[in-house]
Design a protein around this motif. Sequence first.
Motif: not given
Length: 96
Positions: A32-33, A41-42, A84-85, A94-95
């Motif tokens: 998913e993004g 961008a996520e 990632g963070y 977590f994205v």
Amino acid sequence: MKRSVILLFTLLGSCLGKVSTDTEYHRQLVVEGRIEAGGPAEVMLSENLPFLDVITEQTLEAAVVRYAKVTVTSDDGQSEILTGYYDRNYPTRFVY
């Protein structure tokens, strides 16, 4: 009025159906993004879960994919590796 009630019951009745569970469950990656002009961008990564299983907080947490290498590439060949963070504002927390 009578027609509206009959139509309503017809529509609601058509939503009911038998769920087939004959197929085997196959683990798959869910991506998913979003990418918006002028923003980062996520991307969120997780694994799908079996349809009829009981879902708990622990199973959802285990489905989140962390520490993957996520690369976003544009049509003109430019690419960026996302880091990632943790972020509590997202469902997976977590994205990339």
